[in-house]
Design a protein around this motif. Structure first.
Motif, PDB file in Angstrom:
ATOM      1  N   MET A 217       0.830  -1.206   0.000  1.00 35.76           N
ATOM      2  CA  MET A 217       0.000   0.000   0.000  1.00 35.76           C
ATOM      3  C   MET A 217       0.868   1.261   0.000  1.00 35.76           C
ATOM      4  N   SER A 218       1.921   1.244   0.825  1.00 34.65           N
ATOM      5  CA  SER A 218       2.805   2.407   0.907  1.00 34.65           C
ATOM      6  C   SER A 218       3.469   2.676  -0.435  1.00 34.65           C
ATOM      7  N   LEU A 219       3.805   1.595  -1.145  1.00 29.97           N
ATOM      8  CA  LEU A 219       4.439   1.735  -2.446  1.00 29.97           C
ATOM      9  C   LEU A 219       3.493   2.396  -3.451  1.00 29.97           C
ATOM     10  N   LEU A 220       2.224   2.002  -3.400  1.00 29.82           N
ATOM     11  CA  LEU A 220       1.222   2.593  -4.285  1.00 29.82           C
ATOM     12  C   LEU A 220       1.045   4.079  -3.986  1.00 29.82           C
ATOM     13  N   VAL A 221       1.007   4.414  -2.692  1.00 29.57           N
ATOM     14  CA  VAL A 221       0.893   5.818  -2.298  1.00 29.57           C
ATOM     15  C   VAL A 221       2.074   6.620  -2.834  1.00 29.57           C
ATOM     16  N   MET A 222       3.272   6.031  -2.758  1.00 25.27           N
ATOM     17  CA  MET A 222       4.472   6.719  -3.244  1.00 25.27           C
ATOM     18  C   MET A 222       4.368   7.009  -4.738  1.00 25.27           C
ATOM     19  N   PHE A 223       3.939   6.019  -5.527  1.00 27.94           N
ATOM     20  CA  PHE A 223       3.831   6.211  -6.973  1.00 27.94           C
ATOM     21  C   PHE A 223       2.757   7.254  -7.322  1.00 27.94           C
ATOM     22  N   VAL A 224       1.627   7.183  -6.649  1.00 25.75           N
ATOM     23  CA  VAL A 224       0.536   8.137  -6.908  1.00 25.75           C
ATOM     24  C   VAL A 224       0.986   9.557  -6.562  1.00 25.75           C
TER      25      VAL A 224
ATOM     26  N   MET B 277       6.041  20.311  -9.892  1.00 24.62           N
ATOM     27  CA  MET B 277       7.120  20.405  -8.904  1.00 24.62           C
ATOM     28  C   MET B 277       8.403  19.858  -9.514  1.00 24.62           C
ATOM     29  N   PRO B 278       9.553  20.477  -9.208  1.00 26.89           N
ATOM     30  CA  PRO B 278      10.827  19.964  -9.735  1.00 26.89           C
ATOM     31  C   PRO B 278      10.998  18.471  -9.474  1.00 26.89           C
ATOM     32  N   VAL B 279      11.651  17.802 -10.420  1.00 23.20           N
ATOM     33  CA  VAL B 279      11.790  16.345 -10.362  1.00 23.20           C
ATOM     34  C   VAL B 279      12.458  15.899  -9.070  1.00 23.20           C
ATOM     35  N   ALA B 280      13.527  16.588  -8.665  1.00 26.91           N
ATOM     36  CA  ALA B 280      14.261  16.186  -7.464  1.00 26.91           C
ATOM     37  C   ALA B 280      13.368  16.251  -6.232  1.00 26.91           C
ATOM     38  N   LEU B 281      12.612  17.336  -6.095  1.00 30.72           N
ATOM     39  CA  LEU B 281      11.727  17.482  -4.934  1.00 30.72           C
ATOM     40  C   LEU B 281      10.587  16.471  -4.982  1.00 30.72           C
ATOM     41  N   SER B 282      10.099  16.186  -6.186  1.00 27.36           N
ATOM     42  CA  SER B 282       9.028  15.186  -6.324  1.00 27.36           C
ATOM     43  C   SER B 282       9.505  13.813  -5.876  1.00 27.36           C
ATOM     44  N   LEU B 283      10.684  13.417  -6.329  1.00 22.27           N
ATOM     45  CA  LEU B 283      11.231  12.117  -5.951  1.00 22.27           C
ATOM     46  C   LEU B 283      11.513  12.036  -4.453  1.00 22.27           C
ATOM     47  N   ALA B 284      12.135  13.091  -3.913  1.00 19.62           N
ATOM     48  CA  ALA B 284      12.474  13.093  -2.490  1.00 19.62           C
ATOM     49  C   ALA B 284      11.218  13.098  -1.621  1.00 19.62           C
ATOM     50  N   SER B 285      10.221  13.875  -2.010  1.00 21.72           N
ATOM     51  CA  SER B 285       8.990  13.964  -1.215  1.00 21.72           C
ATOM     52  C   SER B 285       8.237  12.640  -1.212  1.00 21.72           C
ATOM     53  N   ALA B 286       8.091  12.047  -2.402  1.00 24.08           N
ATOM     54  CA  ALA B 286       7.385  10.772  -2.496  1.00 24.08           C
ATOM     55  C   ALA B 286       8.115   9.688  -1.702  1.00 24.08           C
ATOM     56  N   SER B 287       9.435   9.683  -1.770  1.00 23.64           N
ATOM     57  CA  SER B 287      10.220   8.693  -1.031  1.00 23.64           C
ATOM     58  C   SER B 287      10.111   8.918   0.471  1.00 23.64           C
ATOM     59  N   ALA B 288      10.116  10.182   0.893  1.00 29.01           N
ATOM     60  CA  ALA B 288      10.006  10.497   2.322  1.00 29.01           C
ATOM     61  C   ALA B 288       8.660  10.050   2.888  1.00 29.01           C
TER      62      ALA B 288
ATOM     63  N   TYR C 101       6.871   7.543   1.791  1.00 30.84           N
ATOM     64  CA  TYR C 101       6.946   6.085   1.921  1.00 30.84           C
ATOM     65  C   TYR C 101       7.660   5.698   3.212  1.00 30.84           C
ATOM     66  N   ILE C 102       8.788   6.344   3.459  1.00 29.16           N
ATOM     67  CA  ILE C 102       9.583   6.016   4.650  1.00 29.16           C
ATOM     68  C   ILE C 102       8.797   6.307   5.930  1.00 29.16           C
ATOM     69  N   LEU C 103       8.025   7.399   5.931  1.00 33.57           N
ATOM     70  CA  LEU C 103       7.192   7.723   7.095  1.00 33.57           C
ATOM     71  C   LEU C 103       6.097   6.680   7.290  1.00 33.57           C
ATOM     72  N   LEU C 104       5.449   6.285   6.186  1.00 32.65           N
ATOM     73  CA  LEU C 104       4.365   5.298   6.280  1.00 32.65           C
ATOM     74  C   LEU C 104       4.877   3.939   6.746  1.00 32.65           C
TER      75      LEU C 104
ATOM     76  N   ASN D 280      14.232   8.291   9.875  1.00 33.96           N
ATOM     77  CA  ASN D 280      14.431   9.373   8.908  1.00 33.96           C
ATOM     78  C   ASN D 280      15.845   9.436   8.374  1.00 33.96           C
ATOM     79  N   VAL D 281      16.788   8.904   9.141  1.00 36.04           N
ATOM     80  CA  VAL D 281      18.176   8.942   8.712  1.00 36.04           C
ATOM     81  C   VAL D 281      18.393   8.167   7.416  1.00 36.04           C
ATOM     82  N   VAL D 282      17.450   7.275   7.090  1.00 39.55           N
ATOM     83  CA  VAL D 282      17.541   6.517   5.837  1.00 39.55           C
ATOM     84  C   VAL D 282      17.579   7.462   4.641  1.00 39.55           C
ATOM     85  N   VAL D 283      16.783   8.535   4.697  1.00 37.74           N
ATOM     86  CA  VAL D 283      16.735   9.506   3.596  1.00 37.74           C
ATOM     87  C   VAL D 283      18.101  10.147   3.397  1.00 37.74           C
TER      88      VAL D 283
END
Length: 425
Positions: free
Chosen positions: A1-8, A18-29, A31-34, A39-42
């Motif tokens: 489910m978390s993976l689907l949320v990240m892709f959406v 939104m800039p590509v870098a921020l989009s990727l970082a935000s979506a990944s963050a 996922y990590i929260l869910l 947080n150190v993983v990021v």
């Protein structure tokens, strides 16, 4: 489910602009929260993503390209190309392609080619009476040669992500790059015949020699880069440093066209461009780590291999996947995300990683000429003063020869693997 949320979320952020870098970082963050991961993983993955010696080549190749443009060296290259091939019908179209081939051996980036040479080429073609659409189309298409002929920033990124030899990748790009040039020149010749375009000038050996002597020192740049790498004199990263130092010496001491004010502006531009690229790499590394942790590559691999284990069929699927992602994502981000997913699949069916790298980069070059990203089109819209839509329409016919080359390189590996086999294996 978390993976689907990240892709959406990623798709939504990209659609919202939104800039590509921020989009990727935000979506990944998210996922990590869910998932409840620390947080150190990021931070850890972002640092690891850019903590690579070969990536140092990026800012130095960018710096070399900026220095060449600012020092007026691109004009010498254009003049030499004009004397060399301007005698053919539709001469300035051939000059456009020829100059891009030469400049490709210095910058390694399509946008640098379009922004640097594009200004000179489009103005010259307009002044000579060529249609603006033709000038924009051939300029856009020829600029995609830059990331194929070494040095190539996308191939450096691919080499880092795939743990492949950057020297082999550079050697592998030479033949496909020249194939692109020949295909585009054939297209220019067809346009010249159909529209009765004139010859730009009469072929004169004395003029070729004079322009060659003026451009001789800049023309040594690709010789230094490629020759140094192939001979083992220095690594690709050291070659980038050598190219930047050489360009600086030409501008400061030989042509004396660079001032300290110019150098300051070039340095700032290089820092901004390099930071943007490396931020994308860092953010995409987190995203790629999440995909790997969730065994997305294994799942996709099992699905594709259940359809066919024929390398040619797998290459077709890979091409379609890369083309689709290249429409919506910047080249560097696409490479960083796709390589961990596609490389294991390719290796399972015996596709050479170096061949895969050339195929991936060639596919992504088409993305630079197509909406909605189409970075080259946006640059040329500013340079030429015509609308993005008109640039797109003008460039569309030139996609045909590029697609033909893509198919040849994809299904005949010898085009990309012959030189690496001769020099490295």
């Amino acid at each position: 489910m978390s993976l689907l949320v990240m892709f959406v979320l990623l798709a939504l952020l990209l659609v919202l602009g939104m800039p590509v870098a921020l989009s990727l970082a935000s979506a990944s963050a998210i996922y990590i929260l869910l998932e409840g991961l620390p947080n150190v993983v990021v931070v850890h993955n972002m640092i690891n993503g850019v903590d690579s010696f070969p990536l140092l080549a990026i800012p130095f190749f960018i710096l070399a390209g900026h220095l060449m443009n600012t020092a007026g060296i691109t004009e010498r290259i254009f003049t030499f190309a004009r004397a060399l091939v301007g005698w053919a019908p539709g001469g300035l179209g051939h000059v456009n392609v020829g100059a891009s081939v030469i400049f490709a051996g210095m910058s390694g980036a399509a946008v640098a080619d379009a922004g640097g040479l594009g200004t000179i080429e489009i103005k010259a073609m307009r002044d000579a009476g060529y249609d603006t659409d033709f000038a924009v189309g051939v300029t856009a298409a020829s600029s995609t040669i830059g990331p194929i002929i070494p040095p190539s920033l996308p191939l450096v990124i691919y080499g880092v992500m795939a743990s492949a030899s950057i020297g082999e990748l550079f050697a592998a790009g030479l033949v496909p790059g020249f194939m692109m040039a020949v295909a585009l020149m054939i297209m220019v010749a067809w346009y010249a015949w159909r529209r009765d375009y004139p010859r730009d000038l009469v072929f004169r050996p004395a003029l070729v020699l004079a322009s060659f002597l003026q451009a001789f020192l800049p023309l040594l740049t690709p010789v230094i880069i490629v020759g140094g790498i192939v001979s083992g004199l220095f690594t690709p990263t050291e070659a980038a440093v050598a190219a930047a130092a050489y360009a600086l010496c030409l501008g400061l001491f030989v042509y004396r066209t660079l001032t300290w004010r110019h150098i300051l502006r070039v340095s700032i531009d290089t820092i901004e461009t390099s930071a943007a690229i490396l931020l994308i790499v860092a953010a995409a590394t987190i995203f790629a780590w999440i995909l790997t942790a969730n065994q997305v590559a294994n799942g996709l691999g099992e699905f594709l291999l259940s359809i066919s284990q024929n390398p040619q069929v797998i290459l077709i699927f890979i091409t379609l996947i890369v083309l689709a992602l290249g429409l919506f994502m910047e080249t560097i981000a696409a490479i960083t995300i796709l390589v961990p997913v596609l490389l294991p699949i390719a290796q399972q069916v015996g596709i050479d990683p170096v061949h895969l790298g050339i195929v991936v980069v060639l596919n992504l070059m088409l993305g630079l000429l197509t909406p909605p990203v189409g970075m080259v089109l946006y640059v040329l819209a500013q340079v030429s003063g015509v609308s993005f839509e008109r640039c797109l329409k003008a460039t569309a016919p030139f996609l045909v020869p590029l697609i033909v080359v893509l198919l040849l390189v994809t299904f005949v590996p010898a085009f990309s693997l012959y030189l690496p086999t001769q020099f490295y294996r």
